[in-house]
Scaffold this active site. Structure first.
Site, short mmCIF file in Angstrom:
data_model
loop_
_atom_site.label_atom_id
_atom_site.label_comp_id
_atom_site.label_asym_id
_atom_site.label_seq_id
_atom_site.Cartn_x
_atom_site.Cartn_y
_atom_site.Cartn_z
N HIS A 272 -58.44 61.72 72.57
CA HIS A 272 -57.29 61.00 73.11
C HIS A 272 -55.97 61.41 72.49
O HIS A 272 -54.91 60.96 72.92
CB HIS A 272 -57.49 59.50 72.93
CG HIS A 272 -57.62 59.09 71.49
ND1 HIS A 272 -58.64 59.52 70.68
CD2 HIS A 272 -56.84 58.30 70.70
CE1 HIS A 272 -58.50 59.01 69.47
NE2 HIS A 272 -57.42 58.27 69.44
N CYS A 273 -55.98 62.26 71.45
CA CYS A 273 -54.74 62.58 70.74
C CYS A 273 -54.38 64.06 70.72
O CYS A 273 -53.33 64.45 71.21
CB CYS A 273 -54.82 62.08 69.29
SG CYS A 273 -54.64 60.29 69.10
N ILE A 274 -55.24 64.88 70.15
CA ILE A 274 -54.88 66.26 69.82
C ILE A 274 -54.50 67.08 71.06
O ILE A 274 -53.56 67.87 71.00
CB ILE A 274 -56.02 66.95 69.04
CG1 ILE A 274 -56.44 66.09 67.85
CG2 ILE A 274 -55.55 68.32 68.54
CD1 ILE A 274 -55.32 65.76 66.90
#
Length: 442
Positions: A272-274
């Site tokens: 969900h981030c990188i």
């Protein structure tokens, strides 16, 4: 109002409201509950609310015992009724911040949540955004929405802070409560209240000067990882052509006690981030006529890695005198990282799409994801089921691609049952193999 709320927090007589009960919100609910703080969870998905009330887990690494405890507690509740936001003293926003089709920030979930909170906001509440986003979001987007919907003034009638989530699903060494919390506030009162609140449940708070600084901290953490992953991914491709095992190189380099931090190459970025956050920063930088060339180059390298896996699969099939078109290919691991059931932004989807584009008949196996859940980008895979793990089934595939290396997969059986394996995770290292098997590093 500030002193009144601060006293309630200090005396642990306040209630936390958490909006969004997914991979961030649900562990946060558990963390505050363990600390003895009353918690109300809010979500638009009635199925999640039912699971909490019935003690059933809907996130694999959060076990049934935890859910059963929450369901039986008189300090925990969950609801789809957002008019109950007024019952909370502190409201934490834990909603998705994806990218749109143009790879630009899609803020619809944050905006809608802010509107809903604003419509139910009362004086004396604290509102904290936890969603990962670009520097300036809290001041430029969230506060204007809250003020316009509530007719209240931030810093006077209610308080605002930003504290980025730092979840790492499946990490056995750290959980929500043991990871320090960075906190930035719209005003000093916002910082003080947010720090006091998190101090009741989190091991440490790290205050910074304002919300945009806290937002920049989260961006920096994730860009750091994206850039270093791009570096080792590029080294993998280069060393492969030199007949050098990049994993052996990295393991040896990691013995240096200073000046080196090991990152591991793979088939692409997931989670969900990188894969997302660097694009948030590059988008915001353009507004200030700045160009993030280094970050964009890293993104370019990482997004090409699924194609590199496909290229190696083509070579592997060719070694068996088989074309990609018409071949049966099994992809191991749908989750974006080992030992979780989180499929968000998984590079496996891109690999499956490319295999299908080249004419392969594609299947997947994942012991943690029995059926593909709906996604924003890969709808045509929704409902596809994981194959069964047995010799007859595995042996029927022309090639097997290891995309995610779950620890509960028997890789010794895999080399016994398959003649052609494309390994993007170095999982075949040390596995005994028969002489006629082809294993390709990807």
């Amino acid at each position: 109002m500030f002193q009144e709320l601060l006293q309630k927090i200090d005396e642990r007589e306040y209630t936390v409201g958490i909006v969004g009960l997914g991979y961030v919100g649900l562990p946060l609910m558990w963390t505050f509950h363990k600390a003895g703080i009353p918690v109300i969870g809010y979500d638009i998905d009635q199925k999640k609310i039912d699971c909490i009330h019935e003690g059933r887990s809907y996130i694999k690494h959060l076990d049934e015992n935890m859910m059963q405890t929450l369901s039986e507690s008189n300090r925990c509740d969950a609801t789809v009724n957002f008019s109950r936001l007024s019952e909370a003293d502190a409201i934490l926003m834990c909603v998705p911040t994806p990218l749109d089709e143009h790879r630009e920030p899609d803020m619809q979930y944050v905006e809608k949540t802010a509107m809903t909170i604003g419509e139910n906001l009362r004086k004396g509440q604290l509102v904290v955004l936890e969603s990962t986003t670009y520097p300036g979001t809290t001041e430029e987007l969230i506060i204007p929405i809250l003020e316009s919907k509530s007719n209240l003034t931030a810093g006077e009638d209610f308080y605002v802070a930003y504290s980025p989530e730092r979840e790492d699903p499946g990490n056995v060494n750290f959980d929500t409560g043991s990871i320090p919390k960075v906190v930035g506030g719209h005003t000093q009162e916002g910082i003080d209240l947010a720090c006091a609140m998190y101090d009741t449940a989190i091991v440490q708070t790290v205050p910074v000067s304002d919300t945009k600084t806290a937002e920049a901290v989260k961006m920096t953490e994730n860009v750091f990882r994206a850039v270093n992953i791009a570096l080792v991914n590029e080294l993998k491709v280069v060393f492969q052509e030199m007949d050098i095992n990049v994993h052996e190189v990295l393991d040896a380099a990691d013995t240096k006690p200073f000046g080196f931090m090991k990152f591991v190459p793979g088939p692409g970025l997931g989670g969900h981030c990188i894969p997302i956050d660097p694009f948030y920063l590059t988008w915001k930088a353009r507004e200030h006529e700045q160009h993030t060339r280094f970050i964009e180059l890293a993104g370019e390298i990482n997004t090409k890695m699924p194609q590199y896996v496909i290229d190696q699969t083509l070579k592997a099939l060719n070694a068996h005198k088989k074309p990609m078109n018409g071949s049966k290919v099994l992809v191991i691991g749908l989750a974006y990282k080992p030992d979780v059931d989180d499929q968000r932004e998984s590079p496996t989807f891109k690999i499956m799409n490319l295999l299908e584009k080249y004419g392969a008949e594609v299947s997947y196996y994942d012991p943690h994801i029995s059926e593909i859940k709906p996604t924003r980008e890969y709808d045509h895979w929704t409902g596809k089921k994981s194959i069964q793990w047995n010799k007859k089934t595995i042996s029927s595939f022309d090639a097997v691609v290891i995309s995610t290396n779950h620890s509960d997969i028997d890789y010794q059986q895999l080399v016994e049952w398959s003649d052609c394996i494309v390994d993007s995770r170095n999982e075949m290292n040390g596995i005994e193999r028969k002489s006629d098997i082809h294993i390709w590093q990807a």
